[in-house]
Motif scaffolding. Structure first.
Motif, mmCIF file in Angstrom:
data_model
loop_
_atom_site.group_PDB
_atom_site.id
_atom_site.type_symbol
_atom_site.label_atom_id
_atom_site.label_comp_id
_atom_site.label_asym_id
_atom_site.label_seq_id
_atom_site.Cartn_x
_atom_site.Cartn_y
_atom_site.Cartn_z
ATOM 1 N N GLU A 157 98.481 5.831 -5.227
ATOM 2 C CA GLU A 157 97.749 4.766 -4.529
ATOM 3 C C GLU A 157 96.279 4.741 -4.971
ATOM 4 O OE1 GLU A 157 99.550 7.108 -3.226
ATOM 5 O OE2 GLU A 157 101.217 6.117 -2.203
ATOM 6 N N LEU A 168 96.011 0.040 1.283
ATOM 7 C CA LEU A 168 96.692 1.277 0.871
ATOM 8 C C LEU A 168 98.169 1.112 1.192
ATOM 9 C CD1 LEU A 168 96.014 4.303 0.002
ATOM 10 C CD2 LEU A 168 95.988 4.813 2.440
ATOM 11 N N THR A 169 99.011 1.075 0.167
ATOM 12 C CA THR A 169 100.430 0.838 0.445
ATOM 13 C C THR A 169 101.157 2.139 0.771
ATOM 14 O OG1 THR A 169 100.928 0.929 -1.899
ATOM 15 C CG2 THR A 169 100.625 -1.260 -0.947
ATOM 16 N N ALA A 170 102.207 2.000 1.584
ATOM 17 C CA ALA A 170 103.038 3.130 2.005
ATOM 18 C C ALA A 170 104.484 2.690 1.907
ATOM 19 C CB ALA A 170 102.716 3.486 3.455
ATOM 20 N N LYS A 223 100.245 9.308 4.400
ATOM 21 C CA LYS A 223 99.377 8.122 4.345
ATOM 22 C C LYS A 223 98.071 8.398 5.067
ATOM 23 C CE LYS A 223 101.077 6.101 2.113
ATOM 24 N NZ LYS A 223 100.988 6.160 0.633
ATOM 25 N N GLU A 231 96.005 10.330 2.802
ATOM 26 C CA GLU A 231 95.555 9.425 1.731
ATOM 27 C C GLU A 231 94.457 8.478 2.206
ATOM 28 O OE1 GLU A 231 99.614 9.429 -0.975
ATOM 29 O OE2 GLU A 231 98.945 7.550 -0.092
ATOM 30 N N LEU A 232 94.521 8.103 3.484
ATOM 31 C CA LEU A 232 93.457 7.272 4.050
ATOM 32 C C LEU A 232 92.125 8.036 3.963
ATOM 33 C CD1 LEU A 232 92.692 4.823 6.114
ATOM 34 C CD2 LEU A 232 92.919 6.596 7.827
ATOM 35 N N THR A 292 93.133 -0.660 5.042
ATOM 36 C CA THR A 292 94.281 -1.106 5.826
ATOM 37 C C THR A 292 95.546 -0.533 5.199
ATOM 38 O OG1 THR A 292 93.153 -3.172 6.327
ATOM 39 C CG2 THR A 292 95.535 -3.162 6.652
ATOM 40 N N VAL A 293 96.391 0.070 6.026
ATOM 41 C CA VAL A 293 97.659 0.594 5.510
ATOM 42 C C VAL A 293 98.729 -0.498 5.606
ATOM 43 C CG1 VAL A 293 99.494 2.309 5.846
ATOM 44 C CG2 VAL A 293 97.083 2.983 6.074
ATOM 45 N N SER A 335 99.002 -0.059 -4.611
ATOM 46 C CA SER A 335 97.884 -0.321 -3.702
ATOM 47 C C SER A 335 97.119 -1.516 -4.224
ATOM 48 C CB SER A 335 96.938 0.866 -3.517
ATOM 49 O OG SER A 335 97.484 1.742 -2.530
ATOM 50 N N LEU A 350 99.654 8.882 11.468
ATOM 51 C CA LEU A 350 98.707 7.982 10.800
ATOM 52 C C LEU A 350 97.480 7.742 11.682
ATOM 53 C CD1 LEU A 350 98.134 6.235 8.363
ATOM 54 C CD2 LEU A 350 99.503 4.428 9.386
ATOM 55 N N ARG A 389 93.472 8.823 11.085
ATOM 56 C CA ARG A 389 92.381 7.837 11.166
ATOM 57 C C ARG A 389 91.318 8.322 12.153
ATOM 58 N NH1 ARG A 389 91.621 2.677 9.276
ATOM 59 N NH2 ARG A 389 93.710 2.069 8.674
#
Ligand code: NAD
Ligand code: MG
Length: 400
Positions: A153, A183-185, A228, A231-232, A247-248, A258, A318, A322
């Motif tokens: 990503e 951000l893709t999951a 994720k 990764e954020l 934004t996920v 991503s 998730l 955050r």
């Protein structure tokens, strides 16, 4: 001129993909050092094929490893041991490129050693950056190290950002017309499971990712969506932006890796078949490109690209990540440490899948975070969080 590569975590999934890319370009790269934690036979196979100068193993395996090297007439390969060995190869003056592919907090000090030695670092070991954040980034600046994202990503985001974006002072605001990072999951193997179904899933089910073949820890993280979350945090540090600019987006096909949105309404995406050889090759050769054996994307075969919002009721990890990023300081290190303990307990079938975020939340709520002003403070938070998380795991095993 051949560039020399040190692979920290050569026997893992990322290590294997890295060696595959290097094997295709023997005229450009040579393997200088490799390291392994437990799979000694696999390390011997790697030594047979790549003939590195140095191999690092834990001291308990040194004798057997030396014997095996001798059996294969490879006794000229120098053996180093334990963390001292990892630090030595990561910072070795003859090494140009370090692949940081140890899993978890164990990779922090070796990765930092490579940063302080001013290497080109291909960063797969996201936990190291999640824990140390600013400290690692400042060290990279100070020692002129190049930190290139290998996580698919972040590598995709890097490809979609304006050139030189990583060198900018951003003040936690997107710059150069960038407005948001998407951000893709994939959503992992349990994307459509109910909370009830999630209670009883097994480690074998969790480790069977629909699109990617990975190590066991990151596979479980992908299933809880903690991956994720990590990764954020990784994205906020790498691209120096606040978490609310990320934004996920759940995208089950893992074709888009991503995206970056711009103020003029543009959205740039990086696409490709899900294979880590692509981001590894990109980071190895950047700003050039080298070939891989990954087949080009065939959009006629991949006609469906779907997107949905993540469900934080079923996947609270998730939201916890955050929150940790928003709080800052040692919070991400506490989150990461508690997660490592909880995932290990789940893999040993001591706690349920849904207990993983519960242990993390318990630990975060129990420990007051500090300013992450030094590595010592971060390592102290890491140890404390492991203790608290272990206690919570024991309580859960005891049915409390
Ligand atoms: P893996 O479990 O397959 O391999 C881990 C490697 O680290 C092995 O070589 C092992 O020997 C070494 N290692 C483990 N514990 C160690 C310790 N205590 N001391 C020294 N070495 C130790 O894991 P992986 O899937 O290759 O992931 C490696 C890292 O890359 C993780 O941080 C993961 O989040 C990240 N990553 C992986 C992928 C993927 O597709 N596998 C994708 C993106 C990021
Ligand atoms: Mg990833």
């Amino acid at each position: 001129m051949l560039q020399t590569v040190c692979i920290l975590g050569a026997t893992g999934s990322i290590g294997e993909s890295t060696l595959k890319v290097l094997a295709e370009h023997p005229d450009q790269y040579s393997v200088f050092a490799v390291t392994a934690n437990s799979r000694i036979e696999k390390l011997i196979e790697i030594c047979k094929q790549f003939n590195p100068k140095i191999a690092v193993v834990p001291s308990v395996h040194v004798d057997r490893f030396a014997q095996l090297l001798k059996q294969h007439q490879l006794q000229h390969i120098e053996i180093l041991a334990d963390e001292a060995g990892l630090l030595a190869v990561a910072a070795h003056p003859d090494v140009d490129i370090v692949m940081a592919a140890i899993v978890g907090a164990a990779g922090l000090l070796p990765t930092l050693a490579a940063v302080k030695a001013g290497k080109r670092i291909l960063l797969a070991n996201k936990e190291a950056l999640v824990m140390s954040g600013e400290i690692m980034l400042q060290a990279a600046k100070q020692h002129n190290a190049l930190l290139l994202p290998v996580d698919s990503e972040h590598n995709a985001i890097f490809q979609c950002l304006p050139q030189n974006y990583l060198q900018l002072e951003t003040n936690n605001q997107p710059q150069l017309g960038v407005s948001k990072i998407l951000l893709t999951a994939s959503g992992g193997p349990f994307l459509n499971f109910s909370l009830d179904q999630l209670q009883t899933v097994t480690p074998a089910q969790a480790c069977k990712h629909p699109n990617w073949s990975m190590g066991r820890k990151i596979s479980v993280d992908s299933a809880t969506l903690m991956n994720k979350g990590l990764e954020l945090i990784e994205a906020c540090h790498l691209f120096s932006i606040s978490e609310h600019f990320v934004t996920v987006v759940v995208h089950p096909q893992s074709i888009i890796h991503s995206m970056v949105q711009y103020v003029d309404g543009s959205t740039l995406a990086q696409m490709g078949n899900p294979d880590m050889c692509t981001p590894i090759a990109h980071a190895l050769a950047w700003p050039k490109r080298i070939s891989t054996s990954v087949p080009a994307l065939d959009l006629f075969l991949n006609q469906q690209l779907n997107f949905q919002e993540p469900d934080i009721q079923r996947f609270p990890a998730l939201a916890l990540a955050r929150q940790a990023m928003r709080i800052g300081g040692t919070s991400p290190a506490i989150l990461n440490a508690a997660n490592e303990i909880a995932v290990a307990a789940f893999l040993e079938e001591k706690i349920s899948f849904t207990a993983i975020p519960e242990v993390v939340e318990f630990t975060i709520n129990k420990i007051t975070p500090n300013n992450a002003e030094s590595l010592d403070v971060i390592l102290h938070a890491d140890h404390l969080a492991r203790d608290v998380a272990r206690q919570r795991v024991e309580q859960l095993i005891g049915g409390q």
